[in-house]
Write a protein that holds these residues in place. Structure first.
Motif, PDB file in Angstrom:
ATOM      1  N   ASP A  98       0.936  -1.153   0.004  1.00 20.78           N
ATOM      2  CA  ASP A  98       0.025  -0.004   0.072  1.00 20.78           C
ATOM      3  C   ASP A  98       1.058   1.226   0.067  1.00 20.78           C
ATOM      4  O   ASP A  98       0.694   2.217  -0.793  1.00 20.78           O
ATOM      5  CB  ASP A  98      -0.914  -0.030   1.138  1.00 20.78           C
ATOM      6  CG  ASP A  98      -1.918   1.225   1.318  1.00 20.78           C
ATOM      7  OD1 ASP A  98      -2.576   1.287   0.100  1.00 20.78           O
ATOM      8  OD2 ASP A  98      -2.130   1.745   2.405  1.00 20.78           O
ATOM      9  N   ARG A 118      -9.347  -3.364  -1.463  1.00 21.54           N
ATOM     10  CA  ARG A 118      -9.080  -2.101  -2.073  1.00 21.54           C
ATOM     11  C   ARG A 118      -9.541  -1.160  -1.110  1.00 21.54           C
ATOM     12  O   ARG A 118      -8.669   0.042  -1.355  1.00 21.54           O
ATOM     13  CB  ARG A 118     -10.099  -2.301  -3.495  1.00 21.54           C
ATOM     14  CG  ARG A 118      -9.460  -3.409  -4.501  1.00 21.54           C
ATOM     15  CD  ARG A 118     -10.209  -3.301  -5.716  1.00 21.54           C
ATOM     16  NE  ARG A 118      -9.635  -4.163  -6.708  1.00 21.54           N
ATOM     17  CZ  ARG A 118     -10.250  -5.255  -6.950  1.00 21.54           C
ATOM     18  NH1 ARG A 118     -11.244  -5.793  -6.355  1.00 21.54           N
ATOM     19  NH2 ARG A 118      -9.741  -6.065  -7.995  1.00 21.54           N
ATOM     20  N   ALA A 119     -10.552  -1.046  -0.718  1.00 13.99           N
ATOM     21  CA  ALA A 119     -10.673   0.015   0.173  1.00 13.99           C
ATOM     22  C   ALA A 119      -9.762   0.266   1.357  1.00 13.99           C
ATOM     23  O   ALA A 119      -9.534   1.233   1.804  1.00 13.99           O
ATOM     24  CB  ALA A 119     -12.180  -0.086   0.859  1.00 13.99           C
ATOM     25  N   PRO A 122      -5.788   1.434  -0.558  1.00 16.81           N
ATOM     26  CA  PRO A 122      -6.104   2.085  -1.737  1.00 16.81           C
ATOM     27  C   PRO A 122      -4.905   2.284  -2.480  1.00 16.81           C
ATOM     28  O   PRO A 122      -4.874   2.310  -3.879  1.00 16.81           O
ATOM     29  CB  PRO A 122      -6.617   3.251  -1.489  1.00 16.81           C
ATOM     30  CG  PRO A 122      -6.273   3.705  -0.009  1.00 16.81           C
ATOM     31  CD  PRO A 122      -6.231   2.175   0.644  1.00 16.81           C
TER      32      PRO A 122
END
Length: 253
Positions: A98, A118-119, A122
């Motif tokens: 990330d 994904r949240a 990001p």
């Protein structure tokens, strides 16, 4: 194979997690390799699963995933710096990916978990493919997984399809086909996304994470842990006796 780090037919990675993460940072730039995370359940499966044994032999590193297994290894005279649970390592890899905006291929896990991932992270460029149940017995479905891994270049490949399926897939991708590193991570995505709650820290420190997991998923895990318990005591005694027999021979030579 080093006798200092070898037991139960496995040559274990002996360093700590910090050193491992440093090696992984370099490893993802090199021809593809993969990592496996032995625990007691894997030892049971290795007894009769030739494909899993082959995958273990081909793995770049074999990390002790279990604090219970680490205790047994210590009693056998195998000195590892620490246990490196796959769930902890997966979190470290996700945080790193990330922060560095890396690419990650995820094989397995339902789409809702991929969306949660994904949240939560990001910065990760995530490529997700979830094969159908029983895919490992269907050569066409296995090839779809391998093709997805080949066609999506990434620093990390996470196989979240359980053992031995993840290890078999990881070993089937060749170093000539891509760069990056693969990790067979079991249910770690479910922990990372909060779908399954991990044991409190105190339970992990007291080697009781298995009990917490069994209480959370009794139907799936109770039988498995019972089989593991029946296996590990005689396996430990056999290993101990074998090492005692070879020690005098080594001293004489």
């Amino acid at each position: 194979m080093s006798s200092d780090t070898n037991a139960f037919g496995i040559d274990f990675y002996s360093g700590n997690k910090k050193a491992l993460l440093t090696c992984i940072r370099e490893g993802v730039k090199q021809p593809y390799s993969f990592v496996v995370t032995p625990n007691v359940d894997h030892l049971v499966q290795l007894e009769h699963d030739e494909q899993l044994r082959d995958a273990y032999a081909k793995a770049r590193w074999r990390l002790c995933d279990s604090r219970i297994l680490l205790s047994l290894l210590t009693r056998l005279g195998v000195h590892l710096d620490e246990a490196i649970p796959g769930s902890d390592l997966t979190l470290d890899l996700l945080k790193w990916a990330d922060a560095e905006r890396l690419r990650v291929v995820l094989i397995g896990s339902v789409e809702s978990e991929a969306e949660k991932l994904r949240a939560l992270y990001p910065g990760i460029d995530l490529y997700h493919y979830n094969p159908p149940m029983g895919f490992i017995k269907n050569p066409e479905e296995v090839q779809r997984c391998l093709q997805f891994v080949r066609e999506n270049p990434s620093e990390l490949v996470l196989y979240a399809v359980g053992t031995p399926r993840g290890e078999v897939l990881a070993a089937a991708t060749q170093p000539s086909e891509r760069t990056g590193m693969g990790f067979s991570i079991g249910a770690s995505i479910s922990f990372a996304t909060g779908t399954i709650k991990r044991a409190p820290k105190w339970m992990r420190e007291y080697k009781l994470e298995w009990l917490h997991r069994m209480c959370m998923e009794p139907r799936r895990l109770a039988k498995r842990y019972w089989i593991d318990a029946l296996y590990i005591v005689p396996a430990f005694l056999r290993e101990k006796n074998a090492r005692q027999k070879t020690s005098p021979a080594k001293q004489e030579s």
